[in-house]
Design a protein around this motif. Structure first.
Motif, PDB file in Angstrom:
ATOM      1  N   PHE A 225     -41.664 -31.140  41.512  1.00 54.34           N
ATOM      2  CA  PHE A 225     -40.385 -31.025  40.813  1.00 54.34           C
ATOM      3  C   PHE A 225     -39.990 -29.566  40.569  1.00 54.34           C
ATOM      4  O   PHE A 225     -38.883 -29.173  40.925  1.00 54.34           O
ATOM      5  CB  PHE A 225     -40.405 -31.818  39.503  1.00 54.34           C
ATOM      6  CG  PHE A 225     -39.133 -31.669  38.724  1.00 54.34           C
ATOM      7  CD1 PHE A 225     -37.979 -32.309  39.153  1.00 54.34           C
ATOM      8  CD2 PHE A 225     -39.086 -30.882  37.596  1.00 54.34           C
ATOM      9  CE1 PHE A 225     -36.790 -32.167  38.456  1.00 54.34           C
ATOM     10  CE2 PHE A 225     -37.911 -30.738  36.887  1.00 54.34           C
ATOM     11  CZ  PHE A 225     -36.763 -31.376  37.313  1.00 54.34           C
ATOM     12  N   PRO A 226     -40.848 -28.739  39.957  1.00 59.09           N
ATOM     13  CA  PRO A 226     -40.420 -27.357  39.733  1.00 59.09           C
ATOM     14  C   PRO A 226     -40.178 -26.594  41.030  1.00 59.09           C
ATOM     15  O   PRO A 226     -39.265 -25.767  41.116  1.00 59.09           O
ATOM     16  CB  PRO A 226     -41.545 -26.723  38.922  1.00 59.09           C
ATOM     17  CG  PRO A 226     -42.629 -27.709  38.832  1.00 59.09           C
ATOM     18  CD  PRO A 226     -42.137 -29.016  39.337  1.00 59.09           C
TER      19      PRO A 226
ATOM     20  N   LEU B 215     -28.463 -22.772  46.096  1.00 57.11           N
ATOM     21  CA  LEU B 215     -27.120 -22.865  45.529  1.00 57.11           C
ATOM     22  C   LEU B 215     -26.615 -21.497  45.064  1.00 57.11           C
ATOM     23  O   LEU B 215     -25.427 -21.195  45.190  1.00 57.11           O
ATOM     24  CB  LEU B 215     -27.093 -23.866  44.376  1.00 57.11           C
ATOM     25  CG  LEU B 215     -27.250 -25.329  44.776  1.00 57.11           C
ATOM     26  CD1 LEU B 215     -27.332 -26.220  43.546  1.00 57.11           C
ATOM     27  CD2 LEU B 215     -26.136 -25.776  45.700  1.00 57.11           C
ATOM     28  N   SER B 216     -27.498 -20.671  44.543  1.00 63.99           N
ATOM     29  CA  SER B 216     -27.102 -19.324  44.137  1.00 63.99           C
ATOM     30  C   SER B 216     -26.687 -18.488  45.336  1.00 63.99           C
ATOM     31  O   SER B 216     -25.703 -17.737  45.277  1.00 63.99           O
ATOM     32  CB  SER B 216     -28.241 -18.630  43.397  1.00 63.99           C
ATOM     33  OG  SER B 216     -28.546 -19.307  42.217  1.00 63.99           O
ATOM     34  N   LEU B 217     -27.426 -18.596  46.423  1.00 60.56           N
ATOM     35  CA  LEU B 217     -27.061 -17.868  47.636  1.00 60.56           C
ATOM     36  C   LEU B 217     -25.731 -18.351  48.201  1.00 60.56           C
ATOM     37  O   LEU B 217     -24.906 -17.540  48.637  1.00 60.56           O
ATOM     38  CB  LEU B 217     -28.163 -17.989  48.689  1.00 60.56           C
ATOM     39  CG  LEU B 217     -29.429 -17.193  48.409  1.00 60.56           C
ATOM     40  CD1 LEU B 217     -30.506 -17.529  49.439  1.00 60.56           C
ATOM     41  CD2 LEU B 217     -29.143 -15.709  48.398  1.00 60.56           C
ATOM     42  N   VAL B 218     -25.502 -19.657  48.176  1.00 60.45           N
ATOM     43  CA  VAL B 218     -24.226 -20.201  48.649  1.00 60.45           C
ATOM     44  C   VAL B 218     -23.083 -19.664  47.793  1.00 60.45           C
ATOM     45  O   VAL B 218     -22.046 -19.227  48.310  1.00 60.45           O
ATOM     46  CB  VAL B 218     -24.250 -21.753  48.637  1.00 60.45           C
ATOM     47  CG1 VAL B 218     -22.865 -22.328  48.814  1.00 60.45           C
ATOM     48  CG2 VAL B 218     -25.187 -22.272  49.712  1.00 60.45           C
TER      49      VAL B 218
ATOM     50  N   CYS C 174     -36.220 -24.113  44.462  1.00 58.83           N
ATOM     51  CA  CYS C 174     -35.627 -23.895  45.791  1.00 58.83           C
ATOM     52  C   CYS C 174     -34.151 -24.272  45.794  1.00 58.83           C
ATOM     53  O   CYS C 174     -33.331 -23.570  46.389  1.00 58.83           O
ATOM     54  CB  CYS C 174     -36.387 -24.702  46.842  1.00 58.83           C
ATOM     55  SG  CYS C 174     -38.029 -24.077  47.173  1.00 58.83           S
ATOM     56  N   LEU C 175     -33.804 -25.359  45.129  1.00 60.42           N
ATOM     57  CA  LEU C 175     -32.409 -25.784  45.049  1.00 60.42           C
ATOM     58  C   LEU C 175     -31.558 -24.737  44.328  1.00 60.42           C
ATOM     59  O   LEU C 175     -30.453 -24.416  44.779  1.00 60.42           O
ATOM     60  CB  LEU C 175     -32.302 -27.138  44.347  1.00 60.42           C
ATOM     61  CG  LEU C 175     -30.905 -27.721  44.210  1.00 60.42           C
ATOM     62  CD1 LEU C 175     -30.336 -28.052  45.580  1.00 60.42           C
ATOM     63  CD2 LEU C 175     -30.937 -28.957  43.325  1.00 60.42           C
ATOM     64  N   VAL C 176     -32.062 -24.196  43.241  1.00 57.19           N
ATOM     65  CA  VAL C 176     -31.332 -23.165  42.496  1.00 57.19           C
ATOM     66  C   VAL C 176     -31.133 -21.916  43.359  1.00 57.19           C
ATOM     67  O   VAL C 176     -30.045 -21.326  43.382  1.00 57.19           O
ATOM     68  CB  VAL C 176     -32.056 -22.826  41.177  1.00 57.19           C
ATOM     69  CG1 VAL C 176     -31.519 -21.557  40.553  1.00 57.19           C
ATOM     70  CG2 VAL C 176     -31.944 -23.984  40.205  1.00 57.19           C
ATOM     71  N   VAL C 177     -32.155 -21.509  44.089  1.00 55.42           N
ATOM     72  CA  VAL C 177     -32.035 -20.332  44.952  1.00 55.42           C
ATOM     73  C   VAL C 177     -31.004 -20.576  46.048  1.00 55.42           C
ATOM     74  O   VAL C 177     -30.145 -19.720  46.311  1.00 55.42           O
ATOM     75  CB  VAL C 177     -33.410 -19.958  45.549  1.00 55.42           C
ATOM     76  CG1 VAL C 177     -33.262 -18.930  46.666  1.00 55.42           C
ATOM     77  CG2 VAL C 177     -34.323 -19.417  44.465  1.00 55.42           C
TER      78      VAL C 177
END
Length: 133
Positions: A10-11, A21-24, A16-19
């Motif tokens: 989970f973490p 989405l932040s890059l997008v 990875c999802l946060v990274v």
């Protein structure tokens, strides 16, 4: 990475999802922004006196944060960043007082709340890790 796969999925996935989405968001805002836009708050920095100096100061603070984080530890880097930012940006009439207050608040949060109450496991620093010695 010493955690069981079920405990780290989970973490790791969330991080990875946060990274991603932040890059997008960073790429998207980079193509859509006009000259002088500052992040997403709609302020224009062109023509503002000292905008370049403030940007260089913030970049220097970010680099210093990363260096302190890697060498000494994340908790000490957070305290140093909180104390140094008002001083470096010359906030208010007494920036050193603002820096001392924010540094003290961050130290209380790091050592009181995160270490004692929440028992946060801080990442190893380069100088204090077993791999370096």
């Amino acid at each position: 990475w010493s955690f069981r796969p079920a405990a780290r999925i989970f973490p790791l996935t969330l991080g990875c999802l946060v990274v991603v989405l932040s890059l997008v968001q960073l790429v998207k805002s980079g193509w859509e922004r006009g000259a002088g836009d500052v992040l997403d708050i709609g302020m224009m920095s062109t023509g503002v006196e000292g905008a370049g100096h403030a940007a260089r100061t913030l970049l220097g603070l970010a680099v210093a944060f990363l260096v302190i984080d890697v060498c000494i530890g994340l908790q000490y880097a957070a305290i140093a960043f909180a104390a140094a930012t008002p001083i470096a940006l010359k906030v208010g009439k007494r920036p050193w007082l603002s820096g001392a207050i924010t540094g003290a608040i961050m130290a209380a949060m790091v050592f009181g709340l995160f270490d004692q109450m929440l028992d946060v496991v801080w990442p190893d620093s380069l100088l204090l890790s077993d791999n370096f010695n």
